[in-house]
Design a protein around this motif. Structure first.
Motif, PDB file in Angstrom:
ATOM      1  N   ASP A 186      57.114  52.537  40.563  1.00 22.00           N
ATOM      2  CA  ASP A 186      58.079  51.443  40.727  1.00 22.00           C
ATOM      3  C   ASP A 186      57.412  50.103  41.012  1.00 22.00           C
ATOM      4  O   ASP A 186      57.964  49.046  40.692  1.00 22.00           O
ATOM      5  N   ALA A 187      56.251  50.139  41.649  1.00 21.89           N
ATOM      6  CA  ALA A 187      55.583  48.899  42.028  1.00 21.89           C
ATOM      7  C   ALA A 187      54.077  49.118  42.069  1.00 21.89           C
ATOM      8  O   ALA A 187      53.609  50.224  42.364  1.00 21.89           O
ATOM      9  N   ILE A 188      53.340  48.054  41.769  1.00 21.10           N
ATOM     10  CA  ILE A 188      51.878  48.094  41.808  1.00 21.10           C
ATOM     11  C   ILE A 188      51.383  47.023  42.765  1.00 21.10           C
ATOM     12  O   ILE A 188      51.842  45.879  42.716  1.00 21.10           O
ATOM     13  N   ILE A 189      50.447  47.394  43.628  1.00 29.51           N
ATOM     14  CA  ILE A 189      49.740  46.422  44.468  1.00 29.51           C
ATOM     15  C   ILE A 189      48.298  46.380  43.979  1.00 29.51           C
ATOM     16  O   ILE A 189      47.577  47.376  44.060  1.00 29.51           O
ATOM     17  N   TRP A 190      47.896  45.231  43.470  1.00 30.92           N
ATOM     18  CA  TRP A 190      46.531  45.041  42.995  1.00 30.92           C
ATOM     19  C   TRP A 190      45.678  44.536  44.168  1.00 30.92           C
ATOM     20  O   TRP A 190      45.627  43.342  44.440  1.00 30.92           O
ATOM     21  N   ALA A 191      45.020  45.460  44.860  1.00 29.61           N
ATOM     22  CA  ALA A 191      44.101  45.093  45.944  1.00 29.61           C
ATOM     23  C   ALA A 191      42.703  44.992  45.346  1.00 29.61           C
ATOM     24  O   ALA A 191      41.767  45.695  45.753  1.00 29.61           O
ATOM     25  N   THR A 192      42.575  44.124  44.368  1.00 30.96           N
ATOM     26  CA  THR A 192      41.379  44.073  43.514  1.00 30.96           C
ATOM     27  C   THR A 192      40.482  42.874  43.813  1.00 30.96           C
ATOM     28  O   THR A 192      39.613  42.532  43.014  1.00 30.96           O
ATOM     29  N   GLY A 193      40.716  42.248  44.945  1.00 29.67           N
ATOM     30  CA  GLY A 193      39.778  41.253  45.405  1.00 29.67           C
ATOM     31  C   GLY A 193      39.976  39.854  44.861  1.00 29.67           C
ATOM     32  O   GLY A 193      41.007  39.531  44.251  1.00 29.67           O
ATOM     33  N   PHE A 194      38.953  39.032  45.066  1.00 33.86           N
ATOM     34  CA  PHE A 194      39.006  37.609  44.789  1.00 33.86           C
ATOM     35  C   PHE A 194      37.690  37.156  44.173  1.00 33.86           C
ATOM     36  O   PHE A 194      36.682  37.873  44.217  1.00 33.86           O
ATOM     37  N   ARG A 195      37.710  35.982  43.634  1.00 28.61           N
ATOM     38  CA  ARG A 195      36.498  35.331  43.152  1.00 28.61           C
ATOM     39  C   ARG A 195      36.325  34.019  43.922  1.00 28.61           C
ATOM     40  O   ARG A 195      37.306  33.448  44.406  1.00 28.61           O
ATOM     41  N   PRO A 196      35.105  33.514  44.049  1.00 27.19           N
ATOM     42  CA  PRO A 196      34.913  32.240  44.759  1.00 27.19           C
ATOM     43  C   PRO A 196      35.696  31.102  44.110  1.00 27.19           C
ATOM     44  O   PRO A 196      35.718  30.972  42.884  1.00 27.19           O
ATOM     45  N   ALA A 197      36.350  30.292  44.938  1.00 28.41           N
ATOM     46  CA  ALA A 197      37.146  29.157  44.447  1.00 28.41           C
ATOM     47  C   ALA A 197      36.229  27.940  44.316  1.00 28.41           C
ATOM     48  O   ALA A 197      36.196  27.064  45.180  1.00 28.41           O
ATOM     49  N   ILE A 198      35.477  27.895  43.226  1.00 31.78           N
ATOM     50  CA  ILE A 198      34.469  26.842  43.060  1.00 31.78           C
ATOM     51  C   ILE A 198      34.623  26.101  41.735  1.00 31.78           C
ATOM     52  O   ILE A 198      33.695  25.406  41.306  1.00 31.78           O
ATOM     53  N   GLY A 199      35.780  26.212  41.103  1.00 28.94           N
ATOM     54  CA  GLY A 199      35.979  25.542  39.824  1.00 28.94           C
ATOM     55  C   GLY A 199      35.802  24.040  39.898  1.00 28.94           C
ATOM     56  O   GLY A 199      35.342  23.414  38.927  1.00 28.94           O
ATOM     57  N   HIS A 200      36.139  23.430  41.040  1.00 30.86           N
ATOM     58  CA  HIS A 200      36.011  21.982  41.184  1.00 30.86           C
ATOM     59  C   HIS A 200      34.553  21.526  41.206  1.00 30.86           C
ATOM     60  O   HIS A 200      34.275  20.336  41.051  1.00 30.86           O
ATOM     61  N   LEU A 201      33.629  22.465  41.408  1.00 27.60           N
ATOM     62  CA  LEU A 201      32.207  22.116  41.399  1.00 27.60           C
ATOM     63  C   LEU A 201      31.594  22.196  40.002  1.00 27.60           C
ATOM     64  O   LEU A 201      30.411  21.873  39.833  1.00 27.60           O
ATOM     65  N   ALA A 202      32.376  22.606  39.020  1.00 23.59           N
ATOM     66  CA  ALA A 202      31.839  22.808  37.669  1.00 23.59           C
ATOM     67  C   ALA A 202      31.099  21.597  37.116  1.00 23.59           C
ATOM     68  O   ALA A 202      30.056  21.755  36.463  1.00 23.59           O
ATOM     69  N   PRO A 203      31.599  20.347  37.340  1.00 17.20           N
ATOM     70  CA  PRO A 203      30.865  19.198  36.783  1.00 17.20           C
ATOM     71  C   PRO A 203      29.433  19.066  37.293  1.00 17.20           C
ATOM     72  O   PRO A 203      28.606  18.413  36.652  1.00 17.20           O
ATOM     73  N   LEU A 204      29.118  19.687  38.420  1.00 16.82           N
ATOM     74  CA  LEU A 204      27.773  19.589  38.975  1.00 16.82           C
ATOM     75  C   LEU A 204      26.812  20.599  38.348  1.00 16.82           C
ATOM     76  O   LEU A 204      25.601  20.546  38.595  1.00 16.82           O
ATOM     77  N   ARG A 205      27.362  21.537  37.587  1.00 21.36           N
ATOM     78  CA  ARG A 205      26.540  22.515  36.860  1.00 21.36           C
ATOM     79  C   ARG A 205      25.577  23.246  37.788  1.00 21.36           C
ATOM     80  O   ARG A 205      24.370  23.314  37.560  1.00 21.36           O
ATOM     81  N   LEU A 206      26.145  23.850  38.810  1.00 21.31           N
ATOM     82  CA  LEU A 206      25.330  24.549  39.798  1.00 21.31           C
ATOM     83  C   LEU A 206      25.040  26.000  39.423  1.00 21.31           C
ATOM     84  O   LEU A 206      24.120  26.606  39.989  1.00 21.31           O
ATOM     85  N   ARG A 207      25.815  26.564  38.511  1.00 17.28           N
ATOM     86  CA  ARG A 207      25.659  27.985  38.190  1.00 17.28           C
ATOM     87  C   ARG A 207      24.344  28.241  37.454  1.00 17.28           C
ATOM     88  O   ARG A 207      23.920  27.464  36.602  1.00 17.28           O
ATOM     89  N   SER A 208      23.736  29.364  37.770  1.00 15.97           N
ATOM     90  CA  SER A 208      22.534  29.788  37.067  1.00 15.97           C
ATOM     91  C   SER A 208      22.925  30.493  35.773  1.00 15.97           C
ATOM     92  O   SER A 208      24.111  30.747  35.508  1.00 15.97           O
ATOM     93  N   ALA A 209      21.933  30.848  34.984  1.00 16.71           N
ATOM     94  CA  ALA A 209      22.192  31.588  33.745  1.00 16.71           C
ATOM     95  C   ALA A 209      22.817  32.947  34.033  1.00 16.71           C
ATOM     96  O   ALA A 209      23.498  33.521  33.174  1.00 16.71           O
ATOM     97  N   ALA A 210      22.622  33.468  35.258  1.00 17.27           N
ATOM     98  CA  ALA A 210      23.180  34.774  35.633  1.00 17.27           C
ATOM     99  C   ALA A 210      24.636  34.684  36.073  1.00 17.27           C
ATOM    100  O   ALA A 210      25.265  35.703  36.335  1.00 17.27           O
TER     101      ALA A 210
END
Length: 363
Positions: free
Chosen positions: A282-306
């Motif tokens: 009848d219902a599903i609870i997705w207790a599947t976690g989160f990802r870091p909220a860092i999209g606003h930092l994208a212009p700084l290009r901080l992410r590595s190739a990994a």
């Protein structure tokens, strides 16, 4: 436009800790909070979650944490944070949802971290020499894609929208996820209604004491990932699972022993496994976690190739390896209340070190 020494993005545990230490060091800064009121992510938790239920609230520096009692966590922690902000006169501005952080001079191998940073929130902006990012993960819930998800006719919730156990009375509930939140949901729901628990991998249970040494070993595994520039895993994901007193009734009912592997697809009335077995849900609870909220930092290009952001000091620090103007707290190994406090101090020290070096180069 006035130039600040630092802008802290986020006013949860990590952001307030960083602001406290920046203020003690005499570093001019503001704290930008996307929320309308104090409390960080805690103000958005479900009403049934009490201070007795939470896994722990570390005290902010120079204070005592809220009592571990039956008070609602989504009221007690915001009250605590609000009092802390006032007591220490922290320069929090809200609501100020940051859209982007940009650099006047893109960093390079020859000139990493040169120039001023601009932080934008709607039609407002701030210029700063450094940034302390403390946005956590709550605003980036992760739900994996499964075939048939759009066809399922029942209710679907992620942890962020969990309405409390009473909502599910009389319903057959599927809990998806192998972390502490899933265990907590099963503990609350199994005594009230039918539950089915599914995980991608068999859960790893701890039956020993969670010693400081065990905690340090778990944190070290996360540090290795961020040192290599890999996307961080949560500290909880590598500590193993433990049952608390409030989950013993669900254990007695066999709710944890009945754990099943992940299903293959969703159907209008339930889920189907690869062997053809079907379970009406009848219902599903997705207790599947989160990802870091860092999209606003994208212009700084901080992410590595990994795919992750490398942190200094072999993953034990808070400074971006690629851009020393940027500190990250509540990211990777500091994504816990205790870790966030320690990271707040480290970030403030990192900001001070960068400012001193920048001033020396300018002179």
């Amino acid at each position: 436009m006035d130039v600040l020494d630092s802008v802290v993005i986020g006013a949860g545990q990590a952001g307030l800790s960083a602001s406290y230490h920046l203020a003690r060091l005499g570093i001019r800064h503001v704290v930008l909070d996307a929320n309308e009121a104090p409390g960080g992510a805690w103000q958005h938790r479900w009403d049934a979650l009490t201070m007795r239920d939470v896994h722990g609230i570390a005290e902010l520096p120079g204070s005592e944490p809220p009592a571990r009692d039956g008070a609602r966590a989504n009221a007690a922690v915001p009250t605590y944070f609000a009092a802390y902000e006032a007591a220490h006169a922290l320069p929090v501005l809200r609501p100020a949802a940051v859209d982007s952080a940009t650099s006047a001079v893109p960093p390079s191998e020859d000139a990493p971290g040169s120039g001023l940073l601009t932080v934008t929130a709607g039609d407002r902006s701030w210029r700063s020499r450094t940034i302390v990012n403390a946005t956590g993960t709550w605003t980036q819930p992760f739900i994996p894609h499964y075939p048939g998800a759009s066809e399922f006719r029942g209710e679907q919730f992620h942890t962020v929208s969990y309405p409390g156990p009473e909502h599910f009375v009389g319903k057959r509930v599927l809990v998806v996820g192998g972390g502490a939140s899933a265990v907590q949901f099963i503990g609350a729901l199994a005594p009230l209604t039918d539950t089915v628990w599914v995980t991608r991998r068999p859960p790893v249970w701890r039956d020993d004491d969670f010693t400081p040494e065990a905690g340090a070993a778990a944190v070290a595994l996360v540090e290795e990932r961020v040192a290599a520039g890999l996307p961080p895993r949560s500290v909880v994901s590598v500590t193993g699972l433990m049952l608390r007193d409030q989950e013993r009734e669900a254990e007695r009912l066999g709710a944890y022993r009945a754990r099943r592997p992940m299903f293959e697809r969703l159907e209008p009335g339930g889920v189907r496994w690869a062997d053809g077995a079907f379970e009406a849900i009848d219902a599903i609870i997705w207790a599947t976690g989160f990802r870091p909220a860092i999209g606003h930092l994208a212009p700084l290009r901080l992410r590595s190739a990994a795919g992750g952001i490398q942190l200094d000091r072999a993953g034990r620090g808070t400074g971006s390896v690629f851009d020393p103007r940027v500190q990250l707290v509540g990211y990777g190994p500091s994504a816990s209340t205790i870790g966030a406090n320690r990271a707040g101090r480290a970030a403030a020290t990192g900001v001070r070190g960068f400012l001193r070096e920048d001033l020396a180069l300018a002179g």
